[in-house]
Design a protein around this motif. Structure first.
Motif, short mmCIF file in Angstrom:
data_model
loop_
_atom_site.label_atom_id
_atom_site.label_comp_id
_atom_site.label_asym_id
_atom_site.label_seq_id
_atom_site.Cartn_x
_atom_site.Cartn_y
_atom_site.Cartn_z
N LEU A 1 1.23 -1.40 -0.10
CA LEU A 1 -0.32 -0.38 -0.18
C LEU A 1 0.53 1.18 -0.39
O LEU A 1 1.34 1.42 1.07
N LYS A 2 0.84 2.12 -0.88
CA LYS A 2 1.18 3.05 -1.00
C LYS A 2 0.40 4.41 -0.57
O LYS A 2 1.35 5.04 -0.02
N ALA A 3 -0.43 4.65 -0.66
CA ALA A 3 -0.98 5.50 -0.16
C ALA A 3 -2.63 4.83 0.01
O ALA A 3 -3.22 3.77 -0.46
N LEU A 4 -3.41 5.41 1.29
CA LEU A 4 -4.83 5.04 1.66
C LEU A 4 -4.70 6.25 2.97
O LEU A 4 -4.41 6.08 3.51
N SER A 5 -6.16 6.37 2.42
CA SER A 5 -6.69 7.44 2.82
C SER A 5 -8.27 7.43 3.76
O SER A 5 -8.93 7.52 2.53
N SER A 6 -8.50 7.93 4.58
CA SER A 6 -9.94 8.23 5.69
C SER A 6 -10.87 9.17 5.04
O SER A 6 -9.96 9.94 4.63
N GLY A 7 -11.65 9.18 4.28
CA GLY A 7 -12.63 10.28 3.22
C GLY A 7 -13.23 10.31 3.60
O GLY A 7 -14.28 9.28 3.62
N THR A 8 -14.71 11.53 2.28
CA THR A 8 -15.63 10.91 2.02
C THR A 8 -15.56 10.31 1.12
O THR A 8 -14.56 11.43 0.17
N TYR A 9 -15.90 9.68 0.32
CA TYR A 9 -15.44 9.16 -1.30
C TYR A 9 -16.49 8.69 -2.30
O TYR A 9 -17.70 8.58 -1.51
N THR A 10 -17.32 9.31 -3.37
CA THR A 10 -18.10 8.71 -4.56
C THR A 10 -17.65 6.85 -4.96
O THR A 10 -16.29 6.83 -4.07
N VAL A 11 -17.82 6.15 -5.36
CA VAL A 11 -17.51 4.51 -5.30
C VAL A 11 -16.60 4.67 -6.22
O VAL A 11 -15.58 3.56 -6.12
N GLU A 12 -16.15 5.64 -6.73
CA GLU A 12 -15.55 5.93 -8.40
C GLU A 12 -13.51 6.45 -8.40
O GLU A 12 -12.97 6.19 -8.69
N GLU A 13 -13.91 7.03 -7.01
CA GLU A 13 -12.83 8.02 -6.19
C GLU A 13 -11.88 7.63 -6.32
O GLU A 13 -11.91 6.26 -5.28
N THR A 14 -10.28 7.52 -5.94
CA THR A 14 -9.57 6.86 -5.22
C THR A 14 -9.25 7.12 -4.29
O THR A 14 -9.01 8.30 -3.69
N ILE A 15 -9.08 6.00 -3.55
CA ILE A 15 -8.85 6.00 -2.20
C ILE A 15 -7.70 5.49 -1.72
O ILE A 15 -7.09 6.07 -0.22
N GLY A 16 -6.95 5.18 -3.01
CA GLY A 16 -5.35 5.10 -1.96
C GLY A 16 -4.66 4.32 -3.49
O GLY A 16 -5.23 3.86 -4.71
N THR A 17 -3.46 3.21 -3.18
CA THR A 17 -3.02 2.89 -4.33
C THR A 17 -2.05 2.06 -3.88
O THR A 17 -1.47 2.32 -2.99
N LEU A 18 -0.94 1.00 -5.07
CA LEU A 18 -0.85 0.14 -4.88
C LEU A 18 0.63 0.63 -5.44
O LEU A 18 0.51 1.81 -6.81
N ASP A 19 1.86 0.41 -4.57
CA ASP A 19 3.02 0.58 -5.42
C ASP A 19 3.45 0.39 -7.10
O ASP A 19 4.04 0.85 -7.41
N ASP A 20 2.84 -0.62 -7.34
CA ASP A 20 2.73 -0.74 -8.97
C ASP A 20 1.58 0.16 -9.57
O ASP A 20 1.40 0.14 -10.98
N GLY A 21 1.17 0.68 -9.05
CA GLY A 21 0.56 1.83 -9.32
C GLY A 21 -0.42 1.39 -9.54
O GLY A 21 -2.07 2.92 -10.07
N THR A 22 -1.45 0.61 -9.34
CA THR A 22 -2.71 -0.18 -8.99
C THR A 22 -3.22 1.54 -8.43
O THR A 22 -2.91 1.54 -7.65
#
Ligand SMILES: Nc1ncnc2c1ncn2[C@@H]1O[C@H](COP(=O)(O)OP(=O)(O)O)[C@@H](O)[C@H]1O
Ligand SMILES: [Mg+2]
Lengths: 467, 589
Positions: free
Chosen positions: B159-180
């Motif tokens: 996990l490269k990034a992940l943050s709590s917050g308010t999102y729609t189902v399509e918004e990015t909540i985080g990323t993996l090291d391979d860029g996913t």
């Protein structure tokens, strides 16, 4: 439309089907006209279309069609011109006026296949319809938007019952507009005349739309007759806000037409030669009953079918029963006893009954009275069987009472006049009178409160009891 | 994948043949100028055979066909609960919005709302090594269910990034090291079972609150059951009772080729009813799939897969899911309809030869598992079967019975006698009885299994005795056997019968089920004693406490009543015994 190109490339004619080649692309389900060498015209519909061959199902039958017959594809699917002026009119099973009146000036053309009602848009049916027939109103209550078929058999008075219902059906305390749509499929001329006479006699005709496909009309046309009727019904209901009762007769003839087309297409048959898609096909008719949220009208269906060989497991009643919301079963045994209407409540069922009865709808004691009558009649009939073996002498006093109840039930409750229009209360009152002939401790389906309030004994009504 | 364009060669009802595309099996294609959705179900040289999910009237040879190169998928994420979908996950309220009260064709709609914002709480941490099925965080989806946001099954990394917050189902909540990029939503092809770590033994019951089911023929969590019966015998009422009262955390209810009004009923009733487990409205844990009998058959065929995929998704979040399919016969008929359009060689009664394989693949997706995130979850599957003419020897019933472990046999005769639920206690069976015995012993009563077996024996005995009664009448039986008949009648009328439409009776907790069985057996014991004291059967069965028991099952305060009833029963039978002894004494004296 008439500018469409005419082809004379029929390669094969088989049963109700015509095979046409070398056409430009033709749409699936498109309407087709055929011009015969004698100048007459027929209509049909595309069942299968490819770059090579187009298969056309001819509604009026293929008699007289040869390879010289001209075929035109009209580029649209079969539509019914609809208007309020359809009320009081009589049409052929293919939708042409046959009463000598003018053509309908349409408000609109509607596709006869009809789209499925979105389940999310449906309103659960819950308004009871009083048919005036006790065995239906008390034991198998019909509600608006329901599809409740009559399972009958040849030689039984289903037509009289259907007519009586069409005449008497009402929802209490409301001045709403009713209409009847009647679709005959392959019934005899005589039967049709019987219906028409009754519609005229009672003045029902002016609120009715009638489609007649008779026994000597082409069988394939039967495939479209009910769809025309339902298209008219939906227009009257959802566009004009009327409560429409649709009567079909006879679904069995309709299914036989389906079988005939399937056989001509050399399809793999399902049970007893009927097509494997017959369930889906019947559903595309029956599911057009209903009530839609926020729309004032409703479509209630009363299809009639005759069970081949009185067999309820035959695919026609069987598949129908799987789709409809119950069934009213006509009994040959009761008919032989001279009882009209010979409805047997035991195999009959209205699945929507519970939503339509009780306090504020019919009466608070309705459910319990109905259950008790049913239970006692069932037991009484079992006892008849027993008496046939062991004799009446072997029965207890309680059992003898119940045995007598079953006879009374048939004579007083089931039997009624062809013009006898009983209210919900009337039917329930007769029910109570009959129940009052039984010892109280056998009335196990009725709770104390209901007994105290409604049992004739407790209402100072003993004198009204059956002697 | 590059999009391919071809054209229509043939149209025959819901089956369209196309040329000029090179799809893989089960690719989704867009058919005709209107882009109707279809799925490739057969490939024959240059021809691709497509089942189309919408009405094909007016579609012509020569119209374009476009291959999307993707299989039929569902959208998985918060917002599934409380929804009602068609067979291909189009929300029916959205369809109503777009085209009114009738379902017209050519409308696409996303399974999940794109606008709605969800409050996401991350539980995984940046730097965590994660893989498919692991939990990233949670969203409170409904009052009943906390939705676990999962790593899509095929993703893996740090996990490269992940943050709590308010999102729609399509918004990015985080990323993996391979860029996913990770979202609240991911997609999954419906015809592919979702992976899990390990299957577990079926040793916990799915408690349904239905006496005959829990008491005599229990279903395990993660188990499979079939409920076949002719029309009007109670398939739908039973399925709906299970959807209401089963102790699952999530319920997926598939109306497959059945009535529109029945789905409407669920839609109006479930938001009003309270889930006995959570106290929240039942709708809060429910997903409905409605592809009614008059909706397109190809979408009916797909509806079952759509449903089971949603069920697996909640299983993967560690929930117990119950799935009802009403009716699997309509699904089989959809297969038959399509197959006959393909002019395939028919098997038994026109069903395709692969009917048995499809049925077993479907039921195989049931199970209790250790999920990829290490928690326990289950999918229990209950399929209604609608045999033509009520004849169980037909192919769908027979092939289903070869797979499922529980058979609840509905019986037209019982239904006609208004014995509900009309489940025949002599023909039905559960193969989970042995594996569930310890659970019942530990969680309900030490002697649950013995009590259950004794009840079953009495019912068996009754049926043997009934055969004699038919011939000679019940008076000819010895008194002991007359008593057996009476006890069996109590079991039938008080324990087995259960009114799904009665506010109290519709749901019976296990403790109540146990008490009823136990009280009836208690009566039986004491009655035998009375009998040996010389009391006549008529006297024994006339004790008022028997009627009290029959009524008590409808009472809200059953738990307090039952103790009294047991006592009264004892005293009253004691009275009968004394009376008989005195009379006996008088006679001998
Ligand atoms: N458990 C039950 N309690 C009370 N009535 C029931 C019960 N099960 C079935 N019924 C009755 O039987 C009718 C038919 O049941 P349903 O489930 O619709 O049958 P199916 O789906 O097998 O055709 C219902 O309308 C209801 O009157
Ligand atoms: Mg059903």
């Amino acid at each position: 439309m008439s500018s469409a190109k005419e082809y004379k490339t029929i390669t094969e004619v088989k049963g109700p089907l015509v095979f046409v080649e070398k056409t430009e692309p033709v749409g699936y389900g498109e309407l087709v006209t055929l011009r015969l060498p004698d100048g007459s015209a027929k209509r049909g519909q595309v069942l299968d279309t490819s770059d090579e061959t187009v298969v056309v199902q001819v509604f009026e039958g293929t008699t007289g069609i040869d390879r010289e017959t001209g075929v035109k594809f009209l580029g649209e699917t079969l539509k019914l011109p609809v208007s309020e002026d359809m009320l009081g009119r009589i049409f052929s099973g293919g939708g042409k006026p046959i009463d000598g009146g003018p053509e309908i000036v349409p408000d609109e053309y509607r596709d006869i296949l009809g789209a499925a009602i979105n389940p999310y848009s449906r309103q659960s049916p819950h308004d009871p319809i009083q048919t005036g027939i006790s065995t239906i109103d008390a034991n198998n209550t019909l509600v608006r938007g329901q599809k409740l078929p009559i399972f009958s058999a040849s030689g039984l008075p289903h037509n009289d019952i259907a007519l009586q219902i069409a005449r008497q059906a009402k929802v209490r305390g409301e001045g709403e507009e009713f209409a009847v749509v009647f679709a005959a499929m392959g019934i005899t001329n005589e039967e049709a005349r019987y219906f028409m006479k009754d519609f005229e006699r009672t003045g029902a005709l002016k609120n009715a739309v009638i489609f007649l496909n008779l026994a000597d009309d082409p069988a394939v046309e039967r495939i479209i007759t009910p769809r025309l009727a339902l298209t008219a019904a939906e227009y009257l209901a959802y566009d004009l806000g009327k409560h429409v009762l649709v009567v079909f007769t006879d679904v069995t003839n309709y299914c036989e037409a389906l079988r005939q087309i399937g056989a001509a297409r050399e399809e793999v048959p399902g049970r007893r030669g009927f097509p494997g898609y017959m369930y889906t096909d019947l559903a595309s008719l029956y599911e057009r009953a209903g009530v839609i949220k926020g729309k004032p009208g409703s479509v209630t269906q009363f299809p009639i079918l005759t069970m081949p060989g009185d067999d309820i497991t035959h695919p026609i009643p069987d598949l129908s029963g799987y789709i409809t919301e119950g069934q009213i079963v006509i009994s040959r045994e009761l008919h032989r006893k001279g009882i009209y209407p010979p409805i047997n409540v035991l195999p009959s069922l209205s699945r929507l009954m519970n939503a339509g009865i009780g306090k504020g709808k019919t009466r608070e004691d309705h459910k319990q009275v109905s259950d008790q009558l049913y239970a006692m009649y069932a037991e009484g009939r079992d006892l008849r069987g027993l008496v046939a073996i062991v004799g009446k002498g072997a029965l207890s006093e309680r059992d003898i009472k119940i045995l007598e109840f079953a006879d009374l039930f048939e004579e007083r409750f089931v039997r009624q006049g062809r013009d006898e229009d009983r209210g919900f209360e009337d039917s329930l009152e007769i029910g109570w009178e009959l129940l009052a002939t039984l010892p109280e401790n056998v009335l196990s389906r009725i709770d104390r409160k209901t007994m105290a309030k409604w049992h004739p004994k407790n209402r100072g009504k003993e004198e009204a009891m059956v002697q | 994948m590059e999009r391919q364009l071809g054209q229509i060669y043939r149209v025959s009802g819901p089956v369209v043949t196309a040329v000029g595309i090179k799809p893989r099996m089960y690719d989704i294609v867009k058919v005709g100028h209107e882009g109707l959705m279809g799925e490739v179900i057969q490939i024959e040289r240059e021809k691709s055979i497509i089942q189309v999910y919408e009405d094909t009237s007016g579609i012509k040879p020569g119209e374009p066909v476009e291959n999307t190169g993707l299989p039929l998928v569902v959208e998985l994420g918060p917002g599934l609960l409380k929804s009602i979908y068609d067979g291909i996950q189009r929300p029916l309220p959205v369809l109503q919005d777009k085209m009114g009260d009738f379902i017209e064709r050519g409308v696409t709609a996303n399974g999940l709302d794109r606008e709605k914002k969800w409050e996401f709480t991350a539980t995984a941490k940046v730097g965590d090594a994660v893989s498919g099925g692991m939990v990233l965080g949670t969203v409170q989806e409904s009052a009943s269910v906390e939705h676990k946001i999962l790593v899509p099954p095929n993703a893996k990394g740090t996990l490269k990034a992940l943050s709590s917050g308010t999102y729609t189902v399509e918004e990015t909540i985080g990323t993996l090291d391979d860029g996913t990029e990770l979202q609240l939503m991911h997609k999954w092809p419906v015809r592919v079972p979702r992976p899990s770590k390990e299957k577990l033994l079926p040793d916990i019951p799915l408690v349904t609150g239905q006496r005959i089911l829990d008491g005599l023929f229990p279903l395990a969590k993660g188990g499979t059951a079939a409920i076949p019966g002719p029309f009007g015998s109670g398939k739908t009422v039973t399925q709906q009772a299970l959807a209401k009262w089963s102790d699952a955390q999530v319920v997926v209810y598939i109306g497959c080729g059945e009535r529109g009004n029945e789905m409407t009923e669920v839609l109006t009733e479930f938001p009003e009813l309270e889930d006995p487990q959570s106290g929240n409205p039942l709708m809060d844990r429910t997903v409905l799939i409605a592809n009614t009998s008059n909706m397109p058959v190809a979408a009916r065929e797909a509806s079952v897969y759509t449903g089971v995929t949603l069920a697996e998704y909640y299983r993967d979040q560690g929930y117990d899911v119950a799935l009802m399919a009403d009716s699997t016969s309509r699904w089989a008929e959809a297969m038959r309809e399509i197959s006959s359009r393909l002019e395939e060689m028919p098997g038994e009664e026109g069903y395709p030869a692969y009917l048995a394989a499809r049925l077993s693949e479907f039921y195989e997706r049931a199970g209790r598992v250790i999920t990829k995130s290490g928690s326990e979850g289950s999918v229990s599957v209950i399929g209604a079967v609608s045999p033509p003419g009520g004849d169980f020897s037909e192919p769908v019933t027979q092939n289903t019975l070869r797979i499922v472990k529980v058979f609840w046999a509905l019986d037209a005769k019982l239904a006609q006698r208004r014995h509900f639920p009309a489940i025949n206690w002599l023909n039905s069976y559960s193969l989970y009885n042995a594996s569930l015995a310890p659970w019942f012993r530990e969680n309900v009563a030490e002697d649950w299994n013995e009590v259950r077996n004794e009840c079953m024996e009495i019912l068996q005995k009754e049926s043997e005795l009934q055969e004699i009664v038919q011939l000679v009448g019940s008076d000819a039986l010895p008194r002991e056997e007359q008593l057996v008949l009476e006890v069996a009648r109590m079991l039938r009328e008080i324990f087995l019968q259960q009114n799904a439409f009665h506010d109290v009776d519709t749901y019976a907790p296990l403790s109540k089920q146990y008490q009823i069985m136990k009280t009836i057996l208690g009566f039986s014991e004491k009655a035998k004693e009375a009998m040996s004291a010389g009391a006549p059967v008529a006297k024994i069965i006339a004790i008022p406490a028997r009627d009290e028991l029959a009524k008590a099952r409808f009472e809200e305060d059953f738990d307090t009543l039952i103790g009294d009833i047991q006592k009264q029963m004892d005293t009253q039978l004691e009275g009968v015994i004394k009376e008989s002894r005195t009379q006996l004494g008088e006679v001998t004296a």
